[in-house]
Design a protein around this motif. Structure first.
Motif, PDB file in Angstrom:
ATOM      1  N   ARG A 116      11.566 -18.672 -40.131  1.00  0.00           N
ATOM      2  CA  ARG A 116      10.912 -19.258 -38.955  1.00  0.00           C
ATOM      3  C   ARG A 116       9.740 -18.395 -38.512  1.00  0.00           C
ATOM      4  O   ARG A 116       8.669 -18.913 -38.165  1.00  0.00           O
ATOM      5  CB  ARG A 116      11.919 -19.403 -37.819  1.00  0.00           C
ATOM      6  CG  ARG A 116      11.346 -20.055 -36.559  1.00  0.00           C
ATOM      7  CD  ARG A 116      12.403 -20.203 -35.491  1.00  0.00           C
ATOM      8  NE  ARG A 116      12.966 -18.890 -35.126  1.00  0.00           N
ATOM      9  CZ  ARG A 116      13.988 -18.730 -34.298  1.00  0.00           C
ATOM     10  NH1 ARG A 116      14.564 -19.790 -33.746  1.00  0.00           N
ATOM     11  NH2 ARG A 116      14.439 -17.524 -34.021  1.00  0.00           N
ATOM     12  N   ALA A 119       6.850 -18.846 -40.868  1.00  0.00           N
ATOM     13  CA  ALA A 119       6.214 -20.167 -40.773  1.00  0.00           C
ATOM     14  C   ALA A 119       5.187 -20.241 -39.659  1.00  0.00           C
ATOM     15  O   ALA A 119       4.375 -21.165 -39.624  1.00  0.00           O
ATOM     16  CB  ALA A 119       7.277 -21.242 -40.566  1.00  0.00           C
ATOM     17  N   GLU A 120       5.198 -19.272 -38.752  1.00  0.00           N
ATOM     18  CA  GLU A 120       4.233 -19.296 -37.649  1.00  0.00           C
ATOM     19  C   GLU A 120       2.806 -19.145 -38.141  1.00  0.00           C
ATOM     20  O   GLU A 120       1.861 -19.527 -37.462  1.00  0.00           O
ATOM     21  CB  GLU A 120       4.580 -18.195 -36.645  1.00  0.00           C
ATOM     22  CG  GLU A 120       5.899 -18.440 -35.907  1.00  0.00           C
ATOM     23  CD  GLU A 120       6.244 -17.315 -34.958  1.00  0.00           C
ATOM     24  OE1 GLU A 120       5.450 -16.336 -34.894  1.00  0.00           O
ATOM     25  OE2 GLU A 120       7.283 -17.407 -34.275  1.00  0.00           O
ATOM     26  N   GLY A 122       1.568 -20.765 -40.600  1.00  0.00           N
ATOM     27  CA  GLY A 122       1.090 -22.096 -40.951  1.00  0.00           C
ATOM     28  C   GLY A 122       0.805 -22.335 -42.416  1.00  0.00           C
ATOM     29  O   GLY A 122       0.411 -23.441 -42.805  1.00  0.00           O
ATOM     30  N   HIS A 217      10.894 -32.009 -39.675  1.00  0.00           N
ATOM     31  CA  HIS A 217      10.823 -30.613 -39.233  1.00  0.00           C
ATOM     32  C   HIS A 217      11.914 -30.286 -38.233  1.00  0.00           C
ATOM     33  O   HIS A 217      11.692 -29.584 -37.248  1.00  0.00           O
ATOM     34  CB  HIS A 217       9.444 -30.332 -38.623  1.00  0.00           C
ATOM     35  CG  HIS A 217       8.346 -30.378 -39.626  1.00  0.00           C
ATOM     36  ND1 HIS A 217       7.036 -30.630 -39.302  1.00  0.00           N
ATOM     37  CD2 HIS A 217       8.377 -30.226 -40.993  1.00  0.00           C
ATOM     38  CE1 HIS A 217       6.295 -30.613 -40.404  1.00  0.00           C
ATOM     39  NE2 HIS A 217       7.091 -30.374 -41.438  1.00  0.00           N
ATOM     40  N   ASP A 218      13.117 -30.780 -38.505  1.00  0.00           N
ATOM     41  CA  ASP A 218      14.270 -30.528 -37.650  1.00  0.00           C
ATOM     42  C   ASP A 218      15.499 -30.519 -38.562  1.00  0.00           C
ATOM     43  O   ASP A 218      15.655 -31.396 -39.407  1.00  0.00           O
ATOM     44  CB  ASP A 218      14.390 -31.613 -36.570  1.00  0.00           C
ATOM     45  CG  ASP A 218      15.669 -31.500 -35.780  1.00  0.00           C
ATOM     46  OD1 ASP A 218      16.655 -32.174 -36.150  1.00  0.00           O
ATOM     47  OD2 ASP A 218      15.691 -30.716 -34.824  1.00  0.00           O
ATOM     48  N   ALA A 256       5.569 -23.617 -45.590  1.00  0.00           N
ATOM     49  CA  ALA A 256       6.316 -22.598 -44.843  1.00  0.00           C
ATOM     50  C   ALA A 256       7.219 -23.228 -43.790  1.00  0.00           C
ATOM     51  O   ALA A 256       8.375 -22.816 -43.616  1.00  0.00           O
ATOM     52  CB  ALA A 256       5.333 -21.627 -44.184  1.00  0.00           C
ATOM     53  N   ARG A 257       6.721 -24.230 -43.089  1.00  0.00           N
ATOM     54  CA  ARG A 257       7.505 -24.846 -42.020  1.00  0.00           C
ATOM     55  C   ARG A 257       8.705 -25.583 -42.588  1.00  0.00           C
ATOM     56  O   ARG A 257       9.829 -25.478 -42.066  1.00  0.00           O
ATOM     57  CB  ARG A 257       6.629 -25.808 -41.216  1.00  0.00           C
ATOM     58  CG  ARG A 257       7.291 -26.353 -39.973  1.00  0.00           C
ATOM     59  CD  ARG A 257       6.318 -27.211 -39.181  1.00  0.00           C
ATOM     60  NE  ARG A 257       6.929 -27.751 -37.980  1.00  0.00           N
ATOM     61  CZ  ARG A 257       6.326 -28.587 -37.146  1.00  0.00           C
ATOM     62  NH1 ARG A 257       5.069 -28.973 -37.384  1.00  0.00           N
ATOM     63  NH2 ARG A 257       6.954 -29.054 -36.087  1.00  0.00           N
ATOM     64  N   GLU A 258       8.510 -26.310 -43.676  1.00  0.00           N
ATOM     65  CA  GLU A 258       9.607 -27.062 -44.288  1.00  0.00           C
ATOM     66  C   GLU A 258      10.654 -26.122 -44.890  1.00  0.00           C
ATOM     67  O   GLU A 258      11.854 -26.384 -44.814  1.00  0.00           O
ATOM     68  CB  GLU A 258       9.065 -28.002 -45.358  1.00  0.00           C
ATOM     69  CG  GLU A 258       8.222 -29.156 -44.837  1.00  0.00           C
ATOM     70  CD  GLU A 258       6.810 -28.738 -44.459  1.00  0.00           C
ATOM     71  OE1 GLU A 258       6.142 -29.474 -43.696  1.00  0.00           O
ATOM     72  OE2 GLU A 258       6.365 -27.667 -44.932  1.00  0.00           O
ATOM     73  N   ALA A 260      11.391 -23.188 -43.750  1.00  0.00           N
ATOM     74  CA  ALA A 260      12.144 -22.621 -42.636  1.00  0.00           C
ATOM     75  C   ALA A 260      13.212 -23.585 -42.135  1.00  0.00           C
ATOM     76  O   ALA A 260      14.343 -23.178 -41.817  1.00  0.00           O
ATOM     77  CB  ALA A 260      11.183 -22.255 -41.497  1.00  0.00           C
ATOM     78  N   VAL A 261      12.869 -24.877 -42.083  1.00  0.00           N
ATOM     79  CA  VAL A 261      13.844 -25.870 -41.639  1.00  0.00           C
ATOM     80  C   VAL A 261      14.977 -25.991 -42.650  1.00  0.00           C
ATOM     81  O   VAL A 261      16.158 -26.066 -42.280  1.00  0.00           O
ATOM     82  CB  VAL A 261      13.154 -27.235 -41.413  1.00  0.00           C
ATOM     83  CG1 VAL A 261      14.185 -28.309 -41.090  1.00  0.00           C
ATOM     84  CG2 VAL A 261      12.131 -27.141 -40.299  1.00  0.00           C
ATOM     85  N   THR A 307      10.320 -15.288 -46.866  1.00  0.00           N
ATOM     86  CA  THR A 307       9.907 -16.598 -46.375  1.00  0.00           C
ATOM     87  C   THR A 307      11.038 -17.609 -46.320  1.00  0.00           C
ATOM     88  O   THR A 307      10.877 -18.674 -45.720  1.00  0.00           O
ATOM     89  CB  THR A 307       8.805 -17.173 -47.276  1.00  0.00           C
ATOM     90  OG1 THR A 307       9.344 -17.446 -48.582  1.00  0.00           O
ATOM     91  CG2 THR A 307       7.648 -16.185 -47.416  1.00  0.00           C
TER      92      THR A 307
END
Length: 339
Positions: A116, A119-120, A122, A217-218, A256-258, A260-261, A307
């Motif tokens: 997480r 992922a900040e 981006g 993203h959840d 990165a965001r995916e 992290a989820v 990551t």
């Protein structure tokens, strides 16, 4: 009296906005398999992969029983495989990954926190398509198991069409012959490293159902997404979560965001035990998490320690299957995903 077309619309068993279960429309992977059966000659494409020359079919096998039941095992004549140069290295199966002595296990919850934070920034961003190196075992009750090493690159175009290139290659033995696709007699054969198994073009597809739709993203919504992608009508056990994760990674290169989820979802999945640090078959360092399934297989999940991205997944046998000459510890499937 209602219009006949309206009656047909209401009778549609798989509406566009309905859930997609096993009796619904074919998923992307099944469409690929069907297309291969219907069209023998490959088409041309402009995709050129970065073939691995340093130290991922298709679907990974779920269970040894399923391998026997589906009839996808190949009848292998051993003498046909031993006639080429340096045959032992060509047919040798990979050994199970070994956890480094003294390496501290990292809990998945901590890894999810790291993911997480990473992922900040981006980047990297989500991309449709995949690049995967795999080692898949084919088994027959008439010959020893044979491992097929392949590299697969799937790229999507803006118009919704995509290409798929599958190459026979084993980065553990660059330049040496490998066991490739079936020959004229329907048997696996030795081929040169880098032999093109298939190169195909696929027409536009605009499906908005998982796994074609972008992952959410959840973590809770991602779990539902994975369940639908795997056509599971109820809650998933740990093996099913890992199977669905492979489906996701065979369709999308996560950002990165995916990642992290997905790491958070895996941290909330029971049965994944941290065991320490490993070096995967592409030379990357990762944290390993092991799950002992109930059907004769051990799953090892390898994740980037910084990551939280999934680097690879290994399935090894935990019990012997004399019929297929399978021994405990044999690697049945290994997939390594790249960007």
């Amino acid at each position: 009296m209602p219009d006949e077309l309206d009656l047909l619309r209401h009778a549609n068993p798989v509406p566009d906005d309905g859930p997609h279960y096993a009796d619904g429309a074919l998923d992307h992977r099944t469409e690929l398999r069907l297309d291969r059966l219907l069209h023998q000659a490959p088409t041309t494409t402009d995709v050129q992969p970065r073939l691995l020359r340093r130290t991922r079919v298709a679907a990974p096998p779920r269970l040894m029983g399923a391998l026997a039941a589906t009839g996808v095992v190949l009848i292998v004549v051993l003498t046909a495989l031993l006639g080429g140069p340096d045959p032992q290295s060509a047919v040798a199966a990979p050994r199970p990954l070994v956890v480094q002595d003294g390496s501290p296990p990292v809990p998945l919850a901590l890894l999810a926190d790291r993911a997480r934070a990473a992922a900040e920034g981006g980047s990297p961003v989500l991309r449709k398509g995949t690049h995967v190196q795999s080692w898949s075992m084919s088994m027959s009750d008439q010959a020893p198991p044979v491992t097929l090493p392949q590299e697969t690159v799937v790229r999507w175009r803006p118009d919704g069409s995509h290409t798929e290139l599958v190459v026979a290659t084993d980065p553990r033995h660059p330049g040496r012959p490998v066991v490739g696709d079936e020959g004229e007699a329907g048997l696996p054969q030795l081929v040169a490293d880098g032999h093109v198994i298939s190169r195909r073009d696929y027409p536009p597809s605009w499906s908005d159902a998982p796994p074609e739709a972008p992952p959410p993203h959840d973590a809770a919504r991602l779990r539902t997404y994975l369940r639908q992608a795997a056509y599971l009508p109820s809650t998933m056990n740990t093996d099913e979560v890992l199977d669905a994760t492979e489906i996701l990674l065979d369709h999308w290169t996560l950002g990165a965001r995916e990642s992290a989820v997905l790491a958070r979802l895996l941290a909330e999945t029971p049965g994944l035990r941290p065991v320490g640090r490993v070096t995967d078959r592409l030379g990357r360092t990762g944290q390993a998490y092991v799950h002992l399934g109930s059907q004769g297989a051990r799953r090892m999940l390898i994740m980037d320690p910084s990551t939280g991205a999934v680097l690879g997944m290994e399935m090894t046998a935990t019990r012997a299957e004399p019929r297929f000459r399978l021994k405990p510890g044999d690697v049945m499937q290994y997939s390594a995903w790249l960007r």
